[in-house]
Design an enzyme around this catalytic site. Structure first.
Site, PDB file in Angstrom:
ATOM      1  N   CYS A  25     -34.570 -57.271 141.821  1.00 40.91           N
ATOM      2  CA  CYS A  25     -34.817 -58.610 141.284  1.00 40.91           C
ATOM      3  C   CYS A  25     -35.702 -58.507 140.054  1.00 40.91           C
ATOM      4  O   CYS A  25     -36.678 -57.749 140.043  1.00 40.91           O
ATOM      5  CB  CYS A  25     -35.556 -59.457 142.305  1.00 40.91           C
ATOM      6  SG  CYS A  25     -34.543 -59.982 143.670  1.00 40.91           S
ATOM      7  N   ALA A  57     -30.352 -58.874 143.603  1.00 47.95           N
ATOM      8  CA  ALA A  57     -29.991 -59.899 144.582  1.00 47.95           C
ATOM      9  C   ALA A  57     -29.676 -61.185 143.829  1.00 47.95           C
ATOM     10  O   ALA A  57     -30.543 -61.766 143.175  1.00 47.95           O
ATOM     11  CB  ALA A  57     -31.136 -60.122 145.551  1.00 47.95           C
ATOM     12  N   TYR A 183     -33.939 -61.366 154.690  1.00 51.08           N
ATOM     13  CA  TYR A 183     -33.260 -62.511 154.087  1.00 51.08           C
ATOM     14  C   TYR A 183     -32.212 -63.072 155.061  1.00 51.08           C
ATOM     15  O   TYR A 183     -32.099 -62.613 156.202  1.00 51.08           O
ATOM     16  CB  TYR A 183     -32.705 -62.136 152.709  1.00 51.08           C
ATOM     17  CG  TYR A 183     -33.845 -61.765 151.777  1.00 51.08           C
ATOM     18  CD1 TYR A 183     -34.830 -62.701 151.467  1.00 51.08           C
ATOM     19  CD2 TYR A 183     -33.997 -60.470 151.272  1.00 51.08           C
ATOM     20  CE1 TYR A 183     -35.922 -62.371 150.666  1.00 51.08           C
ATOM     21  CE2 TYR A 183     -35.084 -60.133 150.467  1.00 51.08           C
ATOM     22  CZ  TYR A 183     -36.043 -61.093 150.175  1.00 51.08           C
ATOM     23  OH  TYR A 183     -37.128 -60.761 149.396  1.00 51.08           O
ATOM     24  N   LEU A 302     -38.337 -44.259 148.544  1.00 49.57           N
ATOM     25  CA  LEU A 302     -39.212 -43.157 148.139  1.00 49.57           C
ATOM     26  C   LEU A 302     -38.471 -41.825 148.036  1.00 49.57           C
ATOM     27  O   LEU A 302     -38.932 -40.808 148.540  1.00 49.57           O
ATOM     28  CB  LEU A 302     -40.424 -43.064 149.058  1.00 49.57           C
ATOM     29  CG  LEU A 302     -41.496 -44.142 148.782  1.00 49.57           C
ATOM     30  CD1 LEU A 302     -42.672 -43.985 149.736  1.00 49.57           C
ATOM     31  CD2 LEU A 302     -41.979 -44.084 147.331  1.00 49.57           C
ATOM     32  N   ARG A 325     -37.625 -47.978 142.318  1.00 50.68           N
ATOM     33  CA  ARG A 325     -38.823 -47.850 141.478  1.00 50.68           C
ATOM     34  C   ARG A 325     -38.783 -46.599 140.601  1.00 50.68           C
ATOM     35  O   ARG A 325     -39.217 -46.639 139.445  1.00 50.68           O
ATOM     36  CB  ARG A 325     -40.069 -47.853 142.362  1.00 50.68           C
ATOM     37  CG  ARG A 325     -40.322 -49.218 142.978  1.00 50.68           C
ATOM     38  CD  ARG A 325     -41.309 -49.150 144.114  1.00 50.68           C
ATOM     39  NE  ARG A 325     -40.768 -48.434 145.264  1.00 50.68           N
ATOM     40  CZ  ARG A 325     -41.421 -48.259 146.407  1.00 50.68           C
ATOM     41  NH1 ARG A 325     -42.643 -48.753 146.552  1.00 50.68           N
ATOM     42  NH2 ARG A 325     -40.858 -47.616 147.414  1.00 50.68           N
TER      43      ARG A 325
HETATM   44  C1  LIG Z   1     -38.866 -54.682 141.335  1.00 48.41           C
HETATM   45  C2  LIG Z   1     -38.078 -54.536 142.626  1.00 48.41           C
HETATM   46  C3  LIG Z   1     -37.097 -55.467 142.917  1.00 48.41           C
HETATM   47  C4  LIG Z   1     -36.314 -55.343 144.066  1.00 48.41           C
HETATM   48  N1  LIG Z   1     -35.290 -56.207 144.278  1.00 48.41           N
HETATM   49  C5  LIG Z   1     -34.420 -55.980 145.297  1.00 48.41           C
HETATM   50  C6  LIG Z   1     -33.223 -56.715 145.399  1.00 48.41           C
HETATM   51  O1  LIG Z   1     -32.877 -57.531 144.552  1.00 48.41           O
HETATM   52  N2  LIG Z   1     -32.423 -56.466 146.468  1.00 48.41           N
HETATM   53  C7  LIG Z   1     -32.723 -55.509 147.411  1.00 48.41           C
HETATM   54  O2  LIG Z   1     -31.966 -55.331 148.347  1.00 48.41           O
HETATM   55  N3  LIG Z   1     -33.837 -54.764 147.291  1.00 48.41           N
HETATM   56  C8  LIG Z   1     -34.671 -54.957 146.248  1.00 48.41           C
HETATM   57  N4  LIG Z   1     -35.756 -54.135 146.079  1.00 48.41           N
HETATM   58  C9  LIG Z   1     -35.914 -52.982 146.979  1.00 48.41           C
HETATM   59  C10 LIG Z   1     -35.290 -51.749 146.347  1.00 48.41           C
HETATM   60  O3  LIG Z   1     -33.893 -51.915 146.131  1.00 48.41           O
HETATM   61  C11 LIG Z   1     -35.502 -50.483 147.217  1.00 48.41           C
HETATM   62  O4  LIG Z   1     -34.838 -50.625 148.445  1.00 48.41           O
HETATM   63  C12 LIG Z   1     -36.967 -50.192 147.471  1.00 48.41           C
HETATM   64  O5  LIG Z   1     -37.751 -50.381 146.309  1.00 48.41           O
HETATM   65  C13 LIG Z   1     -37.165 -48.767 147.992  1.00 48.41           C
HETATM   66  O6  LIG Z   1     -36.607 -47.820 147.096  1.00 48.41           O
HETATM   67  P1  LIG Z   1     -37.534 -47.012 146.028  1.00 48.41           P
HETATM   68  O7  LIG Z   1     -38.580 -46.289 146.833  1.00 48.41           O
HETATM   69  O8  LIG Z   1     -36.590 -46.076 145.332  1.00 48.41           O
HETATM   70  O9  LIG Z   1     -38.156 -48.008 145.109  1.00 48.41           O
HETATM   71  C14 LIG Z   1     -36.564 -54.279 144.963  1.00 48.41           C
HETATM   72  C15 LIG Z   1     -37.579 -53.367 144.674  1.00 48.41           C
HETATM   73  C16 LIG Z   1     -38.310 -53.474 143.522  1.00 48.41           C
HETATM   74  C17 LIG Z   1     -39.366 -52.431 143.217  1.00 48.41           C
END
Ligand SMILES: Cc1cc2nc3c(=O)[nH]c(=O)nc-3n(C[C@H](O)[C@H](O)[C@H](O)COP(=O)(O)O)c2cc1C
Length: 367
Positions: A25, A57, A183, A302, A325
């Site tokens: 998002c 999303a 959600y 992560l 991230r």
């Molecule tokens: C800025 C941001 C926005 C996110 N928006 C969504 C989203 O729109 N839909 C979703 O399912 N997860 C969303 N997430 C979760 C990420 O898709 C992901 O599952 C989570 O950050 C863990 O992965 P990572 O450790 O690689 O960041 C968001 C995470 C971040 C950091």
């Protein structure tokens, strides 16, 4: 040969490698319409060498937005705005683009995260009445959601189908349904947020009914070869909540209905969650789902190191890794991973001269 840089076919979708960009998002839309920010954000991620870019999303109704800045696909204006952004990004990148469709249910109507992220009460600027399976608030201080009746459920089923039709018109490569992070669809699944006594609550079969109906409604309006996938929270990390055994049943039910892949995340439903956060912390959940189904499974959470990602795919814990991230922090992560692991990535012709001398075969020229 790097497992992370081996191709994979998911329906009509050809993934050049096993790295996908998770939906994120941006809270930067106007009335659900994408803005120039999305050109910048999606544009630079589309040059990253990942196999797939997933649009954030995107809500199927105005009240299904997490914040007033979320993207939507409920109107012609939303569709036109997204078409403009996609035209620009696609002009310069061949990367397939998918979309996550969702509805925030009781977690809707909040402030943008960098402005505090609190719920905004109905009647306040940028706030509205939320809806959910049951009138149970996420946080004790929140305005409780309104319980959805049969008319409300039908309206949401139709809204998902309509948004999926718009996604098909936009020629998006796949639709991911947001069944995770507390959600709306997850709210139906979890006994902690669903106290209904009709056919949508109680037994596991009943709690799965609405999410499966949404899956079927979306599957039905998209061409057969266009993948529809589901993102799940494999556990609530709360005693008595949604858990991995129920997730496996859900994944099997989805597979039987033609789901193309399961994306395994966790948590987000209940503030009491105790998450053992650390590198690869959700990978064991992905592995458990992968043992139970034949369709591709995507691990996320992560995953930041190249060898770590290579091991997840190479040992068969998951078929694909998703990064969120890590991609914002280093949008060239897939380039660096390919250099480290001996893989190849698509790079724009304008950037080919940046290939370091010691990685002579790193770049494949994009279009
Ligand atoms: C800025 C941001 C926005 C996110 N928006 C969504 C989203 O729109 N839909 C979703 O399912 N997860 C969303 N997430 C979760 C990420 O898709 C992901 O599952 C989570 O950050 C863990 O992965 P990572 O450790 O690689 O960041 C968001 C995470 C971040 C950091």
């Amino acid at each position: 040969m790097s497992a992370l840089f081996s191709p994979l076919e998911v329906g009509s979708l050809e993934l050049a490698n096993r790295i996908v960009i998770a939906p994120m998002c941006q809270y930067s839309a106007d009335d659900g319409c994408m803005t120039d920010w999305h050109v910048i954000h999606l544009g630079h991620l589309a040059l990253s060498g990942a196999a797939l870019l997933t649009i954030e999303a995107t809500s199927v109704t105005p009240e299904g937005r997490i914040t007033y800045g979320d993207t939507g696909l409920w109107s012609d204006e939303n569709e036109e705005a997204m078409a403009r952004v996609l035209a620009t990004v696609r002009r310069w990148s061949p990367m397939p683009i998918a979309i996550q469709l969702g509805h925030a249910g009781r977690k809707a109507s909040t402030e943008k995260p960098w402005l505090g992220g609190k719920q905004i009460a109905p009647g306040q600027p940028n706030g509205w009445q939320t809806v959910a399976p049951s009138p149970l608030a996420f946080d004790a201080t929140d305005n409780p959601p309104q319980e959805l009746d049969s008319v409300g459920l039908e309206r949401i089923r139709q809204a998902f189908a309509n948004a999926a039709e718009r996604a098909a018109r936009l020629d998006l490569a796949a639709v991911q349904l947001h069944g995770a992070h507390g959600y709306l669809l997850h709210q139906f699944l979890s006994p902690l947020s669903n106290s209904r006594t009709d056919e949508y609550g109680g037994s596991l079969k009943n709690r799965m009914r609405f999410p499966l109906e949404i899956f079927e409604a979306v599957r039905a309006v998209l061409p057969a070869e266009r993948p529809v996938t589901m993102r799940v929270s494999a556990t609530d990390w709360v005693q008595g909540g949604w858990d991995i055994d129920q997730t496996i049943e859900f994944a099997r039910a989805l597979e039987a209905r033609g789901c193309a892949a399961i994306h395994v995340s966790s948590g987000g439903l209940d503030p009491r969650q105790q998450i053992p956060v650390g590198p690869s912390y959700q990978v064991p959940l992905a592995r458990a789902v992968k043992r139970a189904v034949d369709i591709p499974v995507i691990a996320v959470g992560l995953i930041t190191d190249f060898e770590q990602a290579e091991a997840i795919v190479g040992t068969g814990d998951a078929d694909v890794v998703a990064l969120a991230r890590g991609m914002l922090y280093d949008p060239r992560w897939p380039w660096h991973a390919a250099a480290e692991l001996g893989g190849r990535v698509s790079a724009p012709p304008q950037y080919l001269r940046s290939q370091p001398g010691r990685f002579r075969d790193l770049f494949e020229a994009g279009e």
